[in-house]
Design a protein around this motif. Structure first.
Motif, short mmCIF file in Angstrom:
data_model
loop_
_atom_site.label_atom_id
_atom_site.label_comp_id
_atom_site.label_asym_id
_atom_site.label_seq_id
_atom_site.Cartn_x
_atom_site.Cartn_y
_atom_site.Cartn_z
N VAL A 163 8.74 -2.40 -11.73
CA VAL A 163 7.16 -3.19 -11.60
C VAL A 163 6.25 -2.03 -11.70
N SER A 164 6.19 -1.02 -10.87
CA SER A 164 5.16 0.05 -10.66
C SER A 164 5.05 0.50 -12.08
N ALA A 165 6.06 1.01 -12.64
CA ALA A 165 5.74 1.64 -13.90
C ALA A 165 5.56 0.70 -15.22
N GLU A 166 6.07 -0.52 -15.06
CA GLU A 166 5.89 -1.39 -16.39
C GLU A 166 4.55 -2.36 -16.04
N HIS A 167 4.07 -2.63 -14.85
CA HIS A 167 2.98 -3.48 -14.56
C HIS A 167 1.77 -2.73 -14.24
N CYS A 168 2.20 -2.19 -13.03
CA CYS A 168 1.00 -1.62 -12.19
C CYS A 168 0.08 -0.37 -12.92
N LEU A 169 0.90 0.57 -13.45
CA LEU A 169 0.31 1.92 -14.06
C LEU A 169 -0.24 1.41 -15.55
N PRO A 170 0.49 0.38 -16.25
CA PRO A 170 -0.25 0.16 -17.65
C PRO A 170 -1.57 -0.87 -17.30
N SER A 171 -1.75 -1.44 -16.22
CA SER A 171 -2.79 -2.33 -16.07
C SER A 171 -3.87 -1.77 -15.19
N GLY A 172 -3.60 -0.28 -15.23
CA GLY A 172 -4.63 0.62 -14.36
C GLY A 172 -4.81 0.61 -13.06
N LYS A 173 -3.84 0.12 -12.32
CA LYS A 173 -3.89 0.15 -10.99
C LYS A 173 -2.81 1.02 -10.41
N PRO A 174 -3.07 1.44 -9.11
CA PRO A 174 -2.05 2.41 -8.63
C PRO A 174 -0.80 2.05 -8.50
N ALA A 175 0.15 3.18 -8.44
CA ALA A 175 1.45 2.75 -8.21
C ALA A 175 2.00 2.12 -6.84
N ILE A 176 2.97 1.60 -6.85
CA ILE A 176 3.56 0.91 -5.74
C ILE A 176 4.26 2.09 -4.82
N GLN A 177 3.92 2.34 -3.55
CA GLN A 177 4.27 3.39 -2.65
C GLN A 177 5.55 2.74 -1.87
N SER A 178 6.75 3.26 -2.25
CA SER A 178 7.94 2.53 -1.73
C SER A 178 8.47 3.81 -0.56
N ARG A 179 8.56 3.00 0.63
CA ARG A 179 8.85 3.82 1.67
C ARG A 179 10.42 3.25 2.39
N GLU A 180 11.16 4.14 2.67
CA GLU A 180 12.49 3.78 3.06
C GLU A 180 12.85 4.26 4.51
N PHE A 181 13.34 3.24 5.21
CA PHE A 181 13.56 3.59 6.82
C PHE A 181 15.38 3.51 6.86
N PRO A 182 15.99 4.12 7.77
CA PRO A 182 17.17 3.94 8.16
C PRO A 182 17.70 2.43 8.68
N THR A 183 17.12 1.74 9.28
CA THR A 183 16.99 0.48 9.79
C THR A 183 16.06 -0.40 9.64
N SER A 184 16.39 -1.76 9.65
CA SER A 184 15.18 -2.87 9.45
C SER A 184 14.32 -2.82 10.63
N PRO A 185 14.74 -2.87 11.92
CA PRO A 185 13.80 -2.78 12.86
C PRO A 185 12.80 -1.54 12.84
N GLU A 186 13.21 -0.52 12.20
CA GLU A 186 12.15 0.59 12.07
C GLU A 186 11.09 0.42 11.00
N VAL A 187 11.72 -0.30 9.93
CA VAL A 187 10.66 -0.75 8.88
C VAL A 187 9.42 -1.72 9.70
N ALA A 188 9.88 -2.49 10.39
CA ALA A 188 8.97 -3.64 11.27
C ALA A 188 8.29 -2.90 12.19
N GLN A 189 8.89 -1.74 12.69
CA GLN A 189 7.92 -1.06 13.78
C GLN A 189 6.86 -0.31 13.11
N ALA A 190 7.06 0.43 11.64
CA ALA A 190 5.99 0.96 10.81
C ALA A 190 5.04 -0.01 10.48
N LEU A 191 5.36 -1.23 10.08
CA LEU A 191 4.63 -2.46 9.90
C LEU A 191 3.72 -2.51 11.10
N LEU A 192 4.05 -2.74 12.23
CA LEU A 192 3.16 -2.86 13.48
C LEU A 192 2.45 -1.65 13.65
#
Length: 284
Positions: A163-192
């Motif tokens: 989506v980032s390569a085929e939608h965002c960038l061709p539309s002149g928008k910034p790329a999606i910044q995908s961040r990965e975490f070892p566990t789901s609770p750690e993702v939630a903590q990053a959000l908080l």
């Protein structure tokens, strides 16, 4: 001299033949059963992912442990869960650290090249944000320029990159910044902690997360994103176990116990068409 040598060699061959004859039945039984330990079913699972797999009072709990208890009863085997981080599950089953993976593992054409699947569930993904945020994304195309957190190895990450390569960038928008975490609770903590803008998560997991965080987060998306099929994963050369699992699955469906389990977790079984699509096959 020559006769003596032949005699010793014959004795050695006879001894080897007897030893192999004793071992052969054991090997044959293990091969037919398809399990690593007699009487056990070793299950690789990331026990940090409620409501599918987690620890409750130091014991495996959730949909997959309950499902494997039903399967184990039909197979006459005792399930034993080995807590393994998500990114290492397929590596672990192929290295014969356990017999199978039961951990909300999405079925994809790429993964089906590495393992064999028994598909048994259908889910998807949702978008979760802080309840105080003005940003309420509904679909992946809304995520251009945003920091999106996911559990490591999640199947939707390549789709976000697309989506980032085929939608965002061709539309002149910034790329999606995908961040990965070892566990789901750690993702939630990053959000908080405002380290990410959005958490992309399984809808059942997102629902529980929202409940546990008592209104600090909300699910912003209204419809299921990237519907997916979940499967048990067995290493490619273990057809014996796959066949036994398939038979046991048919039995618990027929008994009604599987339907009851699905209803309690508000989940569904995928159709044959959805399974074929998940595997990337076109067979009728």
């Amino acid at each position: 001299m020559q006769k003596g040598l032949i005699g010793k060699k014959t004795k050695r061959n006879l001894t080897l033949t007897i030893a192999l004859a004793c071992v052969a039945p054991l090997l044959s039984a293990a091969e037919i059963k398809g399990t690593l330990n007699q009487g056990e079913l070793l299950v690789g699972s990331d026990l940090t992912y409620p409501p599918y797999t987690y620890l409750e009072q130091k014991q495996p709990a959730g949909f997959d442990p309950e499902f494997m208890a039903l399967m184990g009863k039909q197979l006459g085997l005792e399930p034993r869960f080995l807590d393994t981080r998500f990114a290492n599950l397929i590596l672990g089953v192929n290295a014969q650290r356990f017999d199978l993976v039961a951990s909300a593992l999405y079925v994809t054409p790429e993964r089906s090249k590495q393992v064999d699947f028994l598909s048994y569930l259908k889910t998807g993904s949702s978008l979760m944000v802080l309840s105080t945020s003005d940003f309420k994304p509904q679909q992946p195309e809304d995520l251009c320029g945003k920091r999106v957190g996911s559990i490591m190895g999640a199947s939707w990450i390549p789709k976000l990159n697309k989506v980032s390569a085929e939608h965002c960038l061709p539309s002149g928008k910034p790329a999606i910044q995908s961040r990965e975490f070892p566990t789901s609770p750690e993702v939630a903590q990053a959000l908080l902690a405002h380290a990410i803008d959005v958490q992309m998560e399984d809808p059942a997991v997102a629902k529980i997360t929202v409940e546990k965080l008592q209104g600090r987060t909300i699910i912003s998306s209204k419809e299921l994103i990237y519907p997916v099929v979940i499967g048990l994963a067995v290493r490619k050369n273990n057809q014996a176990l796959l066949e036994k699992l398939t038979t046991a699955f048919a039995q618990i469906k027929q008994s009604g116990s599987y339907g009851e389990l699905l209803a309690r977790y508000n989940l569904a079984e995928p159709s044959a068409k959805e399974i074929r699509a998940a595997l990337g096959t076109s067979a009728p």
